[in-house]
Design a protein around this motif. Structure first.
Motif, mmCIF file in Angstrom:
data_model
loop_
_atom_site.group_PDB
_atom_site.id
_atom_site.type_symbol
_atom_site.label_atom_id
_atom_site.label_comp_id
_atom_site.label_asym_id
_atom_site.label_seq_id
_atom_site.Cartn_x
_atom_site.Cartn_y
_atom_site.Cartn_z
ATOM 1 N N LEU A 120 42.824 29.888 44.160
ATOM 2 C CA LEU A 120 43.991 29.416 42.985
ATOM 3 C C LEU A 120 43.536 29.551 41.801
ATOM 4 O O LEU A 120 44.203 30.072 40.797
ATOM 5 C CB LEU A 120 44.553 28.093 43.312
ATOM 6 N N ASN A 121 42.087 29.429 41.374
ATOM 7 C CA ASN A 121 41.588 29.701 40.073
ATOM 8 C C ASN A 121 41.448 31.139 39.872
ATOM 9 O O ASN A 121 41.785 31.502 38.506
ATOM 10 C CB ASN A 121 40.240 29.052 40.124
ATOM 11 N N PHE A 122 41.060 31.830 40.967
ATOM 12 C CA PHE A 122 41.036 33.320 40.732
ATOM 13 C C PHE A 122 42.362 33.995 40.302
ATOM 14 O O PHE A 122 42.664 34.933 39.475
ATOM 15 C CB PHE A 122 40.506 33.900 41.994
ATOM 16 N N LEU A 123 43.560 33.392 41.032
ATOM 17 C CA LEU A 123 44.843 33.969 40.656
ATOM 18 C C LEU A 123 45.166 33.450 39.311
ATOM 19 O O LEU A 123 45.767 34.326 38.728
ATOM 20 C CB LEU A 123 45.881 33.538 41.681
ATOM 21 N N ALA A 124 44.911 32.335 38.976
ATOM 22 C CA ALA A 124 45.118 31.897 37.491
ATOM 23 C C ALA A 124 44.336 32.781 36.585
ATOM 24 O O ALA A 124 45.323 33.255 35.336
ATOM 25 C CB ALA A 124 44.717 30.378 37.481
ATOM 26 N N GLY A 125 43.331 33.383 36.978
ATOM 27 C CA GLY A 125 42.554 34.147 35.881
ATOM 28 C C GLY A 125 43.193 35.329 35.909
ATOM 29 O O GLY A 125 43.222 36.068 34.908
ATOM 30 N N VAL A 126 43.537 36.015 36.923
ATOM 31 C CA VAL A 126 44.279 37.474 37.017
ATOM 32 C C VAL A 126 45.769 37.135 36.249
ATOM 33 O O VAL A 126 46.054 37.974 35.613
ATOM 34 C CB VAL A 126 44.801 37.547 38.534
ATOM 35 N N LYS A 127 46.371 35.932 36.483
ATOM 36 C CA LYS A 127 47.624 35.841 35.673
ATOM 37 C C LYS A 127 47.243 35.683 34.285
ATOM 38 O O LYS A 127 48.226 36.196 33.332
ATOM 39 C CB LYS A 127 48.482 34.667 36.115
ATOM 40 N N ILE A 128 46.219 35.180 33.753
ATOM 41 C CA ILE A 128 45.820 35.051 32.246
ATOM 42 C C ILE A 128 45.647 36.382 31.817
ATOM 43 O O ILE A 128 45.971 36.946 30.766
ATOM 44 C CB ILE A 128 44.636 34.078 31.984
#
Length: 138
Positions: A120-128
Motif C-alpha cells: 500500500l505504501n509502494f502504491l501510494a508512492g507510485v500514485k504520488i
C-alpha cells in the motif's frame, strides 16, 4: 508483494491517456500474469477509444471486453493464435506512451528501487509520482 528467489517482486499496471498521463494504476505480485489486471484497469475505457496493449494481453476475454465497451482492441496476435484480427502496426507504435510513463516514474528513487516493503505504501508512492507527472504536463 510476490516472492521469488530474488526477493519481493511487484508489477505496476497502468492505463494512460493519449498524452501519456496515467489514468488508472494497480499493483500485483510479480508472479501474477499481466492479463489478470486488464479488466479492472480498463473500466475507464471510453466508447470509441482504442486499446493498445502488448501480446500478453491478447485474450478472447479482453477483446470481448473491449468490444463490449465499444472500443477497438489493437493488440498484436500471439504467435499461436489461429484466428485473425484487425491490427495496425502504425497505431501500435503509440503504445510507447505507456513505456515512457514507466520510464518517468523510474526517475523517482523510491519507486525504482522498490524501497517500501508494504504494497500500500509502494502504491501510494507510485500514485504520488503519477500526480507529479500530471502536474508537469499541465
Amino acid at each position: 508483494m510476490g516472492h521469488s528467489r530474488g526477493g519481493l517482486t511487484t508489477k505496476i499496471h497502468a492505463a494512460v491517456d493519449t498524452e501519456g498521463r496515467p489514468i488508472a494504476l494497480e499493483l500485483t505480485a510479480g508472479q501474477t500474469h499481466d492479463s489478470q489486471m486488464a479488466e479492472p484497469l480498463l473500466d475507464v475505457l471510453a466508447p470509441g477509444s482504442t486499446l493498445l496493449a502488448d501480446r500478453a494481453y491478447d485474450t478472447n476475454a479482453l477483446r470481448a471486453f473491449a468490444s463490449e465497451k465499444k472500443a477497438w482492441a489493437n493488440i498484436p496476435p500471439k504467435r499461436n493464435r489461429t484466428e485473425t484480427f484487425a491490427f495496425s502496426p502504425w497505431v501500435y507504435r503509440q503504445r510507447n506512451l505507456v513505456e515512457r510513463f514507466f520510464n518517468k516514474i523510474k526517475n523517482f528513487r523510491g519507486i525504482a528501487t522498490r524501497y517500501d516493503k508494504n504494497p500500500l505504501n509502494f502504491l501510494a508512492g507510485v500514485k504520488i509520482a503519477a500526480i507529479r507527472i500530471w502536474i508537469k504536463c499541465l
